[in-house]
Design an enzyme around this catalytic site. Structure first.
Site, PDB file in Angstrom:
ATOM      1  N   TRP A 142       0.866  -1.185   0.000  1.00 19.86           N
ATOM      2  CA  TRP A 142       0.000   0.000   0.000  1.00 19.86           C
ATOM      3  C   TRP A 142       0.897   1.228   0.000  1.00 19.86           C
ATOM      4  O   TRP A 142       1.803   1.325   0.831  1.00 19.86           O
ATOM      5  CB  TRP A 142      -0.913   0.033   1.232  1.00 19.86           C
ATOM      6  CG  TRP A 142      -1.591   1.365   1.342  1.00 19.86           C
ATOM      7  CD1 TRP A 142      -2.583   1.845   0.533  1.00 19.86           C
ATOM      8  CD2 TRP A 142      -1.278   2.431   2.257  1.00 19.86           C
ATOM      9  NE1 TRP A 142      -2.896   3.137   0.899  1.00 19.86           N
ATOM     10  CE2 TRP A 142      -2.122   3.513   1.945  1.00 19.86           C
ATOM     11  CE3 TRP A 142      -0.362   2.573   3.307  1.00 19.86           C
ATOM     12  CZ2 TRP A 142      -2.085   4.721   2.646  1.00 19.86           C
ATOM     13  CZ3 TRP A 142      -0.329   3.768   4.013  1.00 19.86           C
ATOM     14  CH2 TRP A 142      -1.189   4.824   3.687  1.00 19.86           C
ATOM     15  N   GLU A 178      -3.119  -2.918  -2.361  1.00 21.98           N
ATOM     16  CA  GLU A 178      -4.227  -2.301  -1.611  1.00 21.98           C
ATOM     17  C   GLU A 178      -4.567  -0.899  -2.099  1.00 21.98           C
ATOM     18  O   GLU A 178      -3.737  -0.004  -2.093  1.00 21.98           O
ATOM     19  CB  GLU A 178      -3.858  -2.239  -0.119  1.00 21.98           C
ATOM     20  CG  GLU A 178      -4.960  -1.641   0.742  1.00 21.98           C
ATOM     21  CD  GLU A 178      -4.579  -1.543   2.214  1.00 21.98           C
ATOM     22  OE1 GLU A 178      -3.402  -1.785   2.550  1.00 21.98           O
ATOM     23  OE2 GLU A 178      -5.455  -1.194   3.021  1.00 21.98           O
ATOM     24  N   LYS A 208      -7.121   2.618  -2.088  1.00 20.10           N
ATOM     25  CA  LYS A 208      -7.701   3.481  -1.060  1.00 20.10           C
ATOM     26  C   LYS A 208      -8.472   4.605  -1.714  1.00 20.10           C
ATOM     27  O   LYS A 208      -8.223   4.957  -2.860  1.00 20.10           O
ATOM     28  CB  LYS A 208      -6.533   4.009  -0.210  1.00 20.10           C
ATOM     29  CG  LYS A 208      -6.859   5.091   0.748  1.00 20.10           C
ATOM     30  CD  LYS A 208      -5.871   5.074   1.895  1.00 20.10           C
ATOM     31  CE  LYS A 208      -6.153   6.210   2.850  1.00 20.10           C
ATOM     32  NZ  LYS A 208      -5.637   5.974   4.165  1.00 20.10           N
ATOM     33  N   ASP A 265      -9.587  -3.268   1.921  1.00 24.50           N
ATOM     34  CA  ASP A 265      -9.634  -2.691   3.266  1.00 24.50           C
ATOM     35  C   ASP A 265     -11.039  -2.129   3.424  1.00 24.50           C
ATOM     36  O   ASP A 265     -11.484  -1.310   2.611  1.00 24.50           O
ATOM     37  CB  ASP A 265      -8.568  -1.598   3.399  1.00 24.50           C
ATOM     38  CG  ASP A 265      -8.506  -0.999   4.787  1.00 24.50           C
ATOM     39  OD1 ASP A 265      -9.564  -0.582   5.300  1.00 24.50           O
ATOM     40  OD2 ASP A 265      -7.410  -0.921   5.366  1.00 24.50           O
ATOM     41  N   HIS A 285     -11.769   1.604   3.032  1.00 25.14           N
ATOM     42  CA  HIS A 285     -11.244   2.318   1.864  1.00 25.14           C
ATOM     43  C   HIS A 285     -12.248   2.535   0.741  1.00 25.14           C
ATOM     44  O   HIS A 285     -11.879   2.612  -0.419  1.00 25.14           O
ATOM     45  CB  HIS A 285     -10.018   1.580   1.321  1.00 25.14           C
ATOM     46  CG  HIS A 285      -8.836   1.717   2.221  1.00 25.14           C
ATOM     47  ND1 HIS A 285      -7.566   1.339   1.865  1.00 25.14           N
ATOM     48  CD2 HIS A 285      -8.736   2.225   3.471  1.00 25.14           C
ATOM     49  CE1 HIS A 285      -6.732   1.581   2.859  1.00 25.14           C
ATOM     50  NE2 HIS A 285      -7.423   2.111   3.848  1.00 25.14           N
ATOM     51  N   HIS A 316      -8.384  -6.396   4.715  1.00 24.67           N
ATOM     52  CA  HIS A 316      -7.991  -5.586   5.862  1.00 24.67           C
ATOM     53  C   HIS A 316      -9.299  -5.237   6.543  1.00 24.67           C
ATOM     54  O   HIS A 316     -10.012  -4.333   6.107  1.00 24.67           O
ATOM     55  CB  HIS A 316      -7.277  -4.310   5.425  1.00 24.67           C
ATOM     56  CG  HIS A 316      -5.797  -4.472   5.337  1.00 24.67           C
ATOM     57  ND1 HIS A 316      -4.938  -3.418   5.110  1.00 24.67           N
ATOM     58  CD2 HIS A 316      -5.020  -5.578   5.476  1.00 24.67           C
ATOM     59  CE1 HIS A 316      -3.694  -3.873   5.106  1.00 24.67           C
ATOM     60  NE2 HIS A 316      -3.706  -5.181   5.314  1.00 24.67           N
ATOM     61  N   ASP A 356     -12.029   6.944   6.794  1.00 19.59           N
ATOM     62  CA  ASP A 356     -11.201   5.766   7.050  1.00 19.59           C
ATOM     63  C   ASP A 356     -10.540   5.899   8.426  1.00 19.59           C
ATOM     64  O   ASP A 356      -9.327   5.984   8.549  1.00 19.59           O
ATOM     65  CB  ASP A 356     -10.142   5.678   5.934  1.00 19.59           C
ATOM     66  CG  ASP A 356      -9.244   4.466   6.061  1.00 19.59           C
ATOM     67  OD1 ASP A 356      -9.656   3.487   6.704  1.00 19.59           O
ATOM     68  OD2 ASP A 356      -8.127   4.507   5.522  1.00 19.59           O
ATOM     69  N   ASP A 362     -10.297   3.870  10.974  1.00 20.46           N
ATOM     70  CA  ASP A 362      -9.663   2.710  11.593  1.00 20.46           C
ATOM     71  C   ASP A 362     -10.064   2.487  13.044  1.00 20.46           C
ATOM     72  O   ASP A 362      -9.224   2.257  13.912  1.00 20.46           O
ATOM     73  CB  ASP A 362      -8.128   2.794  11.444  1.00 20.46           C
ATOM     74  CG  ASP A 362      -7.692   2.591   9.992  1.00 20.46           C
ATOM     75  OD1 ASP A 362      -7.972   1.516   9.448  1.00 20.46           O
ATOM     76  OD2 ASP A 362      -7.087   3.500   9.402  1.00 20.46           O
ATOM     77  N   ASP A 415      -6.912  -4.448  10.237  1.00 19.70           N
ATOM     78  CA  ASP A 415      -6.189  -3.183  10.080  1.00 19.70           C
ATOM     79  C   ASP A 415      -6.960  -2.054  10.732  1.00 19.70           C
ATOM     80  O   ASP A 415      -7.851  -1.469  10.127  1.00 19.70           O
ATOM     81  CB  ASP A 415      -5.950  -2.885   8.590  1.00 19.70           C
ATOM     82  CG  ASP A 415      -5.153  -1.595   8.396  1.00 19.70           C
ATOM     83  OD1 ASP A 415      -4.616  -1.079   9.397  1.00 19.70           O
ATOM     84  OD2 ASP A 415      -5.068  -1.105   7.253  1.00 19.70           O
TER      85      ASP A 415
HETATM   86  C1  RNT Z   1      -3.883   2.782   5.079  1.00 18.51           C
HETATM   87  C2  RNT Z   1      -3.942   1.329   4.752  1.00 18.51           C
HETATM   88  C3  RNT Z   1      -2.771   0.512   5.177  1.00 18.51           C
HETATM   89  C4  RNT Z   1      -2.279   0.892   6.563  1.00 18.51           C
HETATM   90  C5  RNT Z   1      -1.262  -0.040   7.152  1.00 18.51           C
HETATM   91  C6  RNT Z   1      -0.558   0.546   8.309  1.00 18.51           C
HETATM   92  O1  RNT Z   1      -5.047   3.437   4.873  1.00 18.51           O
HETATM   93  O2  RNT Z   1      -5.113   0.788   5.239  1.00 18.51           O
HETATM   94  O3  RNT Z   1      -3.068  -0.822   5.077  1.00 18.51           O
HETATM   95  O4  RNT Z   1      -3.315   1.007   7.467  1.00 18.51           O
HETATM   96  O5  RNT Z   1      -0.437  -0.483   6.179  1.00 18.51           O
HETATM   97 ZN    ZN Z   2      -5.343  -1.332   5.137  1.00 19.08          ZN
END
Ligand code: RNT
Ligand code: ZN
Length: 418
Positions: free
Chosen positions: A187, A226, A228, A259, A262, A286, A294, A296, A326
């Site tokens: 990523w 990955e 986003k 993810d 994302h 993820h 996003d 997290d 993640d």
């Molecule tokens: C970032 C991505 C990525 C990170 C990690 C730390 O938006 O989701 O995967 O969160 O690599």
């Molecule tokens: Zn991620």
């Protein structure tokens, strides 16, 4: 009655209830054994890593909170991971970022890293029955800027190409060592705050960089790419968008990482699974939880997660889907955050495995849509929790909320003293 006895009798009742709609609970429990989660090492220390404890997190990602007890070095991080896994049933994987190498206090730049820096991790993982996954790290570095692999500046681009090639090499060695493919996630945050003069320019460069990076064929690692939607400070344009990586993955046979944070917030990630399974080799997840962006947040058992896990089970795709987590939350006990997210993911998978799939399919084939919807609704409140308790009991981890006291004790004795 002891907790063990109540768990056992609730399980027996649940088993009968499920059998009545054609669901074999023991089969679901057997399937759970095959589900291993890839724990993201970066929840333990707010994505800091071991290069430089004072470096600011960059690349459009953000951790909020300053709860005490973050892991400050490799020993603390390893201890925290082991503590967390002691409350999570089954055997799991650990996903490392490149910045978590065992650098022994030396400065090792991103274009100098090699498998030796992860030898102690490989041995540690083996000793603790875990497998490793890996991630290249393009953020939190003086050369990160807004563009890494998509940078028109050849010097900077080549630096990150070298870094990523080395990360694939490290992943290959990890895979060889553990006799199981290491999933390497790529990523990069590349993007811009405003719309660039030419979007194609940077995507073309990223494509060329990826081709160069992937030129070496490996047998013991698998490449995952990955996408986003946007990063903080890079809101208008993301070079590696979903369209970009979906196209690249389909064309070049690479694994696309989904993810769950994302995408546009009303977009269904679950709906993507069946299409990816048709056109790309496997899927990397993820699992995260976006709140308004996003963000997290710690994964919890919500509808999005239930949809996603149901979809994977309906596609009979457990062999082709890799489940990474993640998220990073620094406002609560970080070990507790791992346990909550992992147990929520496991609960969601178990519920999906307990779906009366055959009966639902039958109703559908017969055009009985009222019956299908009614059963889907009833299935939500079937006693899956009794089966989950049994799963914990069988795996020797605390049943229900009993893990809270363990996390509190570890905080009292260990993390609060950091
Ligand atoms: C970032 C991505 C990525 C990170 C990690 C730390 O938006 O989701 O995967 O969160 O690599
Ligand atoms: Zn991620």
């Amino acid at each position: 009655m002891t907790k063990e006895k109540t768990t056992q009798s609730a399980f027996e009742i649940a088993k009968e209830r499920y059998a009545a709609i054609g669901v074999d609970v023991d089969q679901a429990l057997a399937a759970m054994k095959k589900i291993s989660l890839s724990l993201h090492c970066w929840q333990a220390d707010d994505v800091t890593g071991f290069e430089n404890q004072d470096a600011a997190l960059s690349g459009g990602i953000q951790v909020t909170g300053n709860y005490p007890g973050r892991a400050r070095n490799i020993e603390e991080l390893r201890a925290d991971i082991l503590k967390a896994t002691s409350y999570i049933a089954g055997s799991h994987r650990l996903s490392l970022h490149e910045i978590y190498g065992d650098f022994q206090g030396k400065v090792v730049d991103r274009d100098e890293v090699e498998p030796a820096h992860f030898q102690s991790w490989m041995e540690w993982a083996k000793a603790n029955g875990m497998k490793l996954d890996f991630n290249s790290t393009s953020f939190s570095h003086p050369k990160s800027g807004d563009l890494t692999l998509a940078n028109p500046d050849k010097g900077i681009r080549d630096f990150w190409i070298e870094h990523t090639k080395r990360c694939r090499w490290i992943s290959e060695e990890m895979g060889k060592f553990q006799h199981d493919p290491c999933m390497m996630n790529l990523w990069v945050h590349d993007g811009s705050k405003e719309v660039p003069a030419n979007r194609l320019k940077y995507r073309r460069i990223l494509e060329q960089s990826l081709d160069e990076i992937f030129a070496t064929e490996y047998k013991n690692m698998k490449d995952c790419i990955e996408a986003k939607l946007f990063g903080i400070g890079l809101e208008s344009y993301t070079v590696g968008s979903y369209d970009f990586y979906l196209g690249y993955g389909a064309k070049k046979g690479k694994i696309v990482t989904l993810d769950t944070g994302h995408f546009h917030l009303t977009e269904s990630v679950a709906d993507k699974v069946s299409s990816l399974l048709l056109f790309t080799p496997e899927i990397m997840l993820h699992v995260s939880r976006p709140i308004r962006w996003d963000s997290d947040h710690v994964v919890i058992m919500n509808d999005d997660l239930a949809d996603l896990t149901r979809e994977i089970i309906r596609c009979d795709a457990l062999d082709r889907v890799h489940i990474g987590l993640d998220y990073f939350d620094a406002t609560i006990n970080r070990i507790g955050a791992y346990v909550i997210g992992c147990r929520a993911t496991q609960k969601a998978f178990l519920q999906a495995l307990l779906e009366p799939a055959a009966l639902l399919e039958q109703y559908e084939t017969e055009g009985k849509y009222f019956e299908r919807l009614a059963l889907q609704e009833e299935a939500k409140s079937l006693p899956w929790n009794a089966v989950f308790d049994m799963y914990c009991l069988q795996n020797d981890v605390p049943v229900g909320e009993d893990f809270i006291a363990g996390i509190q004790a570890y905080e009292r004795e260990v993390t609060s003293k950091r």
